[in-house]
Write a protein that holds these residues in place. Sequence first.
Motif, mmCIF file in Angstrom:
data_model
loop_
_atom_site.group_PDB
_atom_site.id
_atom_site.type_symbol
_atom_site.label_atom_id
_atom_site.label_comp_id
_atom_site.label_asym_id
_atom_site.label_seq_id
_atom_site.Cartn_x
_atom_site.Cartn_y
_atom_site.Cartn_z
ATOM 1 N N ILE A 1 -4.901 0.271 14.417
ATOM 2 C CA ILE A 1 -3.706 -0.287 13.993
ATOM 3 C C ILE A 1 -3.740 -1.779 13.339
ATOM 4 C CG2 ILE A 1 -1.399 -1.067 14.533
ATOM 5 C CD1 ILE A 1 -1.744 1.002 16.935
ATOM 6 N N LEU A 2 -4.618 -2.633 13.803
ATOM 7 C CA LEU A 2 -4.888 -3.876 13.265
ATOM 8 C C LEU A 2 -5.300 -3.880 11.952
ATOM 9 C CD1 LEU A 2 -4.732 -7.216 13.645
ATOM 10 C CD2 LEU A 2 -6.964 -6.792 14.529
ATOM 11 N N LEU B 1 -3.422 -4.862 8.661
ATOM 12 C CA LEU B 1 -4.138 -5.838 7.856
ATOM 13 C C LEU B 1 -4.001 -5.518 6.343
ATOM 14 C CD1 LEU B 1 -6.523 -7.740 10.108
ATOM 15 C CD2 LEU B 1 -4.558 -8.419 9.196
ATOM 16 N N VAL B 2 -4.783 -4.134 6.220
ATOM 17 C CA VAL B 2 -4.788 -3.778 4.504
ATOM 18 C C VAL B 2 -3.491 -3.394 4.082
ATOM 19 C CG1 VAL B 2 -5.860 -1.820 3.265
ATOM 20 C CG2 VAL B 2 -6.981 -2.905 5.040
ATOM 21 N N ASP B 3 -2.689 -2.555 4.865
ATOM 22 C CA ASP B 3 -1.372 -2.259 4.139
ATOM 23 C C ASP B 3 -0.462 -3.566 3.904
ATOM 24 O OD1 ASP B 3 1.071 -0.765 3.728
ATOM 25 O OD2 ASP B 3 2.015 -1.619 5.913
ATOM 26 N N ASN B 4 -0.558 -4.689 4.759
ATOM 27 C CA ASN B 4 0.314 -5.882 4.445
ATOM 28 C C ASN B 4 -0.263 -6.704 3.269
ATOM 29 O OD1 ASN B 4 2.387 -5.542 6.164
ATOM 30 N ND2 ASN B 4 0.968 -6.385 7.952
ATOM 31 N N SER C 1 4.138 1.473 -4.126
ATOM 32 C CA SER C 1 3.136 0.270 -3.662
ATOM 33 C C SER C 1 2.988 0.700 -2.029
ATOM 34 C CB SER C 1 3.965 -1.242 -3.864
ATOM 35 O OG SER C 1 5.126 -1.122 -3.159
ATOM 36 N N MET C 2 3.930 1.323 -1.351
ATOM 37 C CA MET C 2 3.525 1.707 -0.131
ATOM 38 C C MET C 2 2.489 3.035 -0.179
ATOM 39 S SD MET C 2 4.425 1.459 3.113
ATOM 40 C CE MET C 2 5.911 0.453 2.977
ATOM 41 N N VAL C 3 2.666 3.769 -1.036
ATOM 42 C CA VAL C 3 1.837 4.850 -1.232
ATOM 43 C C VAL C 3 0.499 4.320 -1.461
ATOM 44 C CG1 VAL C 3 0.805 6.931 -2.349
ATOM 45 C CG2 VAL C 3 3.573 6.877 -1.908
ATOM 46 N N VAL C 4 0.202 3.526 -2.186
ATOM 47 C CA VAL C 4 -1.114 2.865 -2.316
ATOM 48 C C VAL C 4 -1.646 2.305 -1.155
ATOM 49 C CG1 VAL C 4 -2.328 1.191 -3.931
ATOM 50 C CG2 VAL C 4 -0.728 2.772 -4.836
ATOM 51 N N ALA C 5 -0.604 1.133 -0.498
ATOM 52 C CA ALA C 5 -0.951 0.405 0.490
ATOM 53 C C ALA C 5 -1.408 1.457 1.916
ATOM 54 C CB ALA C 5 0.287 -0.330 0.929
ATOM 55 N N LEU C 6 -0.572 2.500 1.851
ATOM 56 C CA LEU C 6 -0.726 3.192 3.150
ATOM 57 C C LEU C 6 -2.067 4.070 2.783
ATOM 58 C CD1 LEU C 6 2.595 4.648 4.380
ATOM 59 C CD2 LEU C 6 1.067 2.903 5.283
ATOM 60 N N ALA C 7 -2.494 4.496 1.646
ATOM 61 C CA ALA C 7 -3.693 4.906 1.492
ATOM 62 C C ALA C 7 -4.879 4.281 1.443
ATOM 63 C CB ALA C 7 -3.575 5.586 -0.211
ATOM 64 N N ALA D 1 -5.012 1.510 3.416
ATOM 65 C CA ALA D 1 -5.193 1.427 4.833
ATOM 66 C C ALA D 1 -5.931 2.732 5.515
ATOM 67 C CB ALA D 1 -3.693 1.278 5.560
ATOM 68 N N PHE D 2 -5.553 3.737 5.268
ATOM 69 C CA PHE D 2 -6.413 4.850 5.554
ATOM 70 C C PHE D 2 -7.962 4.801 5.325
ATOM 71 C CE2 PHE D 2 -8.264 9.074 5.255
ATOM 72 C CZ PHE D 2 -7.797 9.500 6.168
ATOM 73 N N VAL D 3 -8.086 4.706 4.225
ATOM 74 C CA VAL D 3 -9.362 4.516 3.594
ATOM 75 C C VAL D 3 -9.968 3.350 4.461
ATOM 76 C CG1 VAL D 3 -11.070 3.795 1.732
ATOM 77 C CG2 VAL D 3 -9.133 5.487 1.246
ATOM 78 N N ALA D 4 -9.385 2.391 4.730
ATOM 79 C CA ALA D 4 -10.247 1.088 5.470
ATOM 80 C C ALA D 4 -10.374 1.588 7.044
ATOM 81 C CB ALA D 4 -9.423 -0.088 5.430
ATOM 82 N N ALA D 5 -9.239 2.114 7.613
ATOM 83 C CA ALA D 5 -9.337 2.410 9.010
ATOM 84 C C ALA D 5 -10.234 3.430 9.404
ATOM 85 C CB ALA D 5 -7.915 2.667 9.561
#
Length: 78
Positions: free
Chosen positions: A9-10, A14-17, A39-45, A47-51
């Motif tokens: 989650i961290l 971090l990536v999403d924000n 921007s939410m779609v891009v941020a969550l995508a 974040a998924f790639v990072a996590a």
Amino acid sequence: MLAADTISILVMELVDNAVMAVVPGAMDAGLGDAIFWGSMVVALAAAFVAAFPVNRWLIDRGKGHALHHAHHGHDAHR
């Protein structure tokens, strides 16, 4: 050591924000604004790639969420 869920989650937060902070206008946009949702779609995508690799790393070391439940008598296959 932090729980596996906490680490995952961290990383996602971090990536999403960070993505939301760098997209011009995203932080000031309302729920009715396309820039917010785009921007939410891009941020969550992102974040998924990072996590994802973080979660794979945790699972490979026996630290996954489902493994935690298996050790406490919960059915991990529900």
